[in-house]
Write a protein that holds these residues in place. Structure first.
Motif, PDB file in Angstrom:
ATOM      1  N   GLY A   1      62.808 -62.784 -17.960  1.00  0.00           N
ATOM      2  CA  GLY A   1      62.479 -61.957 -16.810  1.00  0.00           C
ATOM      3  C   GLY A   1      61.016 -61.576 -16.717  1.00  0.00           C
ATOM      4  N   THR A   2      60.151 -62.308 -17.425  1.00  0.00           N
ATOM      5  CA  THR A   2      58.730 -61.997 -17.399  1.00  0.00           C
ATOM      6  C   THR A   2      57.957 -63.117 -16.725  1.00  0.00           C
ATOM      7  OG1 THR A   2      58.537 -62.912 -19.626  1.00  0.00           O
ATOM      8  CG2 THR A   2      58.691 -60.514 -19.425  1.00  0.00           C
ATOM      9  N   ALA A   3      56.832 -62.745 -16.127  1.00  0.00           N
ATOM     10  CA  ALA A   3      55.989 -63.705 -15.415  1.00  0.00           C
ATOM     11  C   ALA A   3      54.530 -63.479 -15.785  1.00  0.00           C
ATOM     12  CB  ALA A   3      56.161 -63.556 -13.902  1.00  0.00           C
ATOM     13  N   ILE A   4      53.793 -64.571 -15.976  1.00  0.00           N
ATOM     14  CA  ILE A   4      52.348 -64.490 -16.081  1.00  0.00           C
ATOM     15  C   ILE A   4      51.789 -64.420 -14.666  1.00  0.00           C
ATOM     16  CG2 ILE A   4      50.246 -65.643 -16.842  1.00  0.00           C
ATOM     17  CD1 ILE A   4      51.834 -66.989 -19.020  1.00  0.00           C
ATOM     18  N   VAL A   5      50.941 -63.439 -14.410  1.00  0.00           N
ATOM     19  CA  VAL A   5      50.410 -63.190 -13.068  1.00  0.00           C
ATOM     20  C   VAL A   5      48.892 -63.238 -13.121  1.00  0.00           C
ATOM     21  CG1 VAL A   5      50.316 -61.564 -11.142  1.00  0.00           C
ATOM     22  CG2 VAL A   5      52.389 -61.694 -12.565  1.00  0.00           C
ATOM     23  N   GLY A   6      48.293 -64.017 -12.215  1.00  0.00           N
ATOM     24  CA  GLY A   6      46.838 -64.001 -12.167  1.00  0.00           C
ATOM     25  C   GLY A   6      46.260 -65.231 -11.509  1.00  0.00           C
ATOM     26  N   ASP A   7      44.942 -65.348 -11.603  1.00  0.00           N
ATOM     27  CA  ASP A   7      44.262 -66.531 -11.092  1.00  0.00           C
ATOM     28  C   ASP A   7      44.357 -67.638 -12.144  1.00  0.00           C
ATOM     29  OD1 ASP A   7      42.190 -66.209 -13.038  1.00  0.00           O
ATOM     30  OD2 ASP A   7      41.058 -64.932 -11.674  1.00  0.00           O
ATOM     31  N   PRO A   8      43.918 -68.856 -11.843  1.00  0.00           N
ATOM     32  CA  PRO A   8      44.074 -69.953 -12.807  1.00  0.00           C
ATOM     33  C   PRO A   8      43.436 -69.678 -14.166  1.00  0.00           C
ATOM     34  CG  PRO A   8      43.614 -70.848 -10.640  1.00  0.00           C
ATOM     35  CD  PRO A   8      43.467 -69.360 -10.523  1.00  0.00           C
ATOM     36  N   ASP A   9      42.283 -69.039 -14.180  1.00  0.00           N
ATOM     37  CA  ASP A   9      41.646 -68.724 -15.460  1.00  0.00           C
ATOM     38  C   ASP A   9      42.511 -67.780 -16.286  1.00  0.00           C
ATOM     39  OD1 ASP A   9      39.410 -70.269 -14.909  1.00  0.00           O
ATOM     40  OD2 ASP A   9      38.240 -68.591 -14.101  1.00  0.00           O
ATOM     41  N   GLN A  10      43.075 -66.771 -15.638  1.00  0.00           N
ATOM     42  CA  GLN A  10      43.894 -65.792 -16.357  1.00  0.00           C
ATOM     43  C   GLN A  10      45.195 -66.409 -16.854  1.00  0.00           C
ATOM     44  OE1 GLN A  10      43.868 -63.041 -13.056  1.00  0.00           O
ATOM     45  NE2 GLN A  10      42.643 -61.548 -14.204  1.00  0.00           N
TER      46      GLN A  10
ATOM     47  N   ASP B   1      64.933 -78.748 -33.499  1.00  0.00           N
ATOM     48  CA  ASP B   1      63.600 -79.341 -33.426  1.00  0.00           C
ATOM     49  C   ASP B   1      62.615 -78.428 -32.701  1.00  0.00           C
ATOM     50  OD1 ASP B   1      64.331 -81.947 -34.611  1.00  0.00           O
ATOM     51  OD2 ASP B   1      65.561 -82.154 -32.813  1.00  0.00           O
ATOM     52  N   THR B   2      63.044 -77.805 -31.584  1.00  0.00           N
ATOM     53  CA  THR B   2      62.187 -76.895 -30.833  1.00  0.00           C
ATOM     54  C   THR B   2      62.935 -75.595 -30.584  1.00  0.00           C
ATOM     55  OG1 THR B   2      60.980 -78.685 -29.727  1.00  0.00           O
ATOM     56  CG2 THR B   2      60.904 -76.517 -28.685  1.00  0.00           C
ATOM     57  N   TYR B   3      62.380 -74.504 -31.088  1.00  0.00           N
ATOM     58  CA  TYR B   3      62.975 -73.191 -30.875  1.00  0.00           C
ATOM     59  C   TYR B   3      62.338 -72.547 -29.645  1.00  0.00           C
ATOM     60  CZ  TYR B   3      63.921 -68.236 -31.294  1.00  0.00           C
ATOM     61  OH  TYR B   3      64.296 -66.951 -31.015  1.00  0.00           O
ATOM     62  N   LEU B   4      63.179 -71.998 -28.773  1.00  0.00           N
ATOM     63  CA  LEU B   4      62.716 -71.366 -27.543  1.00  0.00           C
ATOM     64  C   LEU B   4      62.932 -69.861 -27.580  1.00  0.00           C
ATOM     65  CD1 LEU B   4      64.271 -73.840 -24.922  1.00  0.00           C
ATOM     66  CD2 LEU B   4      61.859 -73.678 -25.587  1.00  0.00           C
ATOM     67  N   THR B   5      61.938 -69.134 -27.112  1.00  0.00           N
ATOM     68  CA  THR B   5      62.091 -67.702 -26.919  1.00  0.00           C
ATOM     69  C   THR B   5      61.817 -67.369 -25.462  1.00  0.00           C
ATOM     70  OG1 THR B   5      61.442 -65.506 -27.733  1.00  0.00           O
ATOM     71  CG2 THR B   5      59.683 -67.135 -27.477  1.00  0.00           C
ATOM     72  N   TRP B   6      62.396 -66.292 -24.973  1.00  0.00           N
ATOM     73  CA  TRP B   6      62.076 -65.819 -23.638  1.00  0.00           C
ATOM     74  C   TRP B   6      60.738 -65.089 -23.684  1.00  0.00           C
ATOM     75  CZ3 TRP B   6      67.703 -63.804 -22.664  1.00  0.00           C
ATOM     76  CH2 TRP B   6      68.518 -64.891 -22.302  1.00  0.00           C
ATOM     77  N   GLY B   7      60.164 -64.796 -22.532  1.00  0.00           N
ATOM     78  CA  GLY B   7      58.783 -64.367 -22.434  1.00  0.00           C
ATOM     79  C   GLY B   7      58.460 -62.977 -22.912  1.00  0.00           C
ATOM     80  N   GLU B   8      58.642 -62.732 -24.184  1.00  0.00           N
ATOM     81  CA  GLU B   8      58.122 -61.508 -24.770  1.00  0.00           C
ATOM     82  C   GLU B   8      56.609 -61.657 -24.938  1.00  0.00           C
ATOM     83  OE1 GLU B   8      61.391 -59.907 -27.733  1.00  0.00           O
ATOM     84  OE2 GLU B   8      61.320 -62.089 -27.828  1.00  0.00           O
ATOM     85  N   THR B   9      55.953 -60.638 -25.428  1.00  0.00           N
ATOM     86  CA  THR B   9      54.505 -60.688 -25.575  1.00  0.00           C
ATOM     87  C   THR B   9      54.112 -61.748 -26.613  1.00  0.00           C
ATOM     88  OG1 THR B   9      54.490 -59.035 -27.341  1.00  0.00           O
ATOM     89  CG2 THR B   9      54.341 -58.231 -25.053  1.00  0.00           C
TER      90      THR B   9
END
Length: 371
Positions: free
Chosen positions: A301-310, A186-194
């Motif tokens: 192993g990836t993270a989104i980094v930034g302020d709330p807008d980013q 039902d839901t396919y998951l991927t790790w944090g690639e671009t």
């Protein structure tokens, strides 16, 4: 969209180090679950970790109200008949708050449990397993003699709360994995690639699913998040994490991956190459997407980094690529659940509806069960 948090140890400010890890106990998990519930997340992933996901999840049912439990399941470790019974019981007791994350793992991981299947054999096993599981959940008495499973007279004596069964989630990057997802999931998951890499997977999976007459797949991504009030503060927090990624921890993590046959893990490792450059910004692989956590963390192993807008902008970029489900987390789990929950979550159209399938009343299902 669905936005889930994470509820699996180890945890702490720097959980890859003994002096940065936090002691975990039942009271602490209650705290995290209650925070996730009242902050407005859809629920949380209970992944493979130091605690058993089923015991942990079931123990937290009475401490939550809307919290959706995404519980990890390794098909070779439990029979499909027993899983159907476990899932129906959990789904009834939680009033439809169970989701199943079907995990194939890798050869090295499963060998520790006495299971020895090569990469493609694991996915062939899962394909057969899910066929049997879905028949059981529909109320059928199952006789099945296949390549991997021989089930005689298998049946489920109680219906699940969600029909036809609790939603099935799944991740995997190989062709064998994508074929199983296209047929069953039902839901396919991927790790944090671009976002571009995620979009390519989504396009591929939609084509594969269409061959099975399916157009209803959903897509999710698992990411870490480092959000602060300003971009500079966010990257300062990354610098602090990076400073505590000592060579011993990096070497231990990389050595632990030796012998893994996981395609997804190889793709994550390729984003940092196992090396630690002097400047952490060198591991920014896409605007605000940092691969450095993969040096000390297995799996995503990836993270989104930034302020709330980013952070919001990057999440919406994934959404534009076709992603409608996000599993996010930070370290430590409790404090960062609040930080993300206060700075970013209110900006997102989060779905708090219980379950993903159309359902009626208990009496209606019970009357129609096994007719």
């Amino acid at each position: 969209m669905d936005v889930l948090w994470y509820l699996t140890g180890p945890d702490g400010r720097y959980p890859w180090r003994e002096d940065g890890a936090r002691p975990l106990n039942y009271a602490y998990f209650q705290q995290i679950a209650r925070a996730v519930d009242h902050l407005g997340y859809t629920g949380a992933l209970l992944a493979t970790g130091i605690h058993d996901a089923w015991v942990l999840g079931s123990s937290l049912i009475p401490y939550t109200r809307d919290f959706q439990f995404l519980v990890a399941v390794h098909p070779p470790l439990v029979s499909p008949t027993l899983l159907a019974k476990m899932a129906a019981t959990f789904d009834q007791f939680s009033e439809g708050r169970l989701r199943l994350n079907i995990v194939n793992g890798d050869a090295k991981q499963l060998a520790a449990y006495g299971v020895h299947l090569d990469h493609d054999a694991r996915y062939a096993y899962t394909d057969e397993y899910l066929d049997v599981f879905k028949r059981l959940m529909s109320g059928e008495t199952v006789d099945h003699a296949g390549t991997h499973l021989n089930v005689q007279g298998g049946s489920l004596q109680l219906p699940p709360h969600q029909r036809p069964h609790p939603p099935l989630w799944f991740g995997g990057s190989s062709d064998a994995a994508l074929d199983v997802a296209a047929k069953h999931i039902d839901t396919y998951l991927t790790w944090g690639e671009t976002p571009a890499a995620a979009e390519a997977k989504i396009t591929d999976l939609r084509k594969r699913a269409a061959e099975h007459g399916r157009t209803d797949l959903r897509f999710g991504v698992r990411l870490y998040v480092v959000v602060r009030e300003t971009e500079q503060k966010a990257w300062d927090a990354v610098a602090d994490l990076y400073e505590h990624m000592d060579e011993e921890s990096i070497a231990r993590t990389q050595a632990g991956r030796a012998g893994s046959d996981s395609v997804g893990q190889r793709r994550m490792t390729a984003l940092h190459g196992g090396s630690r450059p002097a400047d952490p910004r060198e591991l920014e692989i896409h605007p605000n997407l940092w691969s450095g956590l993969g040096l000390v963390r297995n799996g995503p192993g990836t993270a989104i980094v930034g302020d709330p807008d980013q952070v919001e902008a990057r999440l919406r970029e994934y959404a534009d690529a076709g992603v409608d489900t996000f599993i996010v987390s930070g370290m430590p789990l409790l404090e960062e659940a609040y930080r993300f929950g206060e700075l970013v979550l209110p900006r997102l159209p989060v779905d708090r509806t219980r379950g993903e399938d159309v359902r009626g009343t208990w009496n209606t299902w019970n009357e129609g069960w096994k007719k």
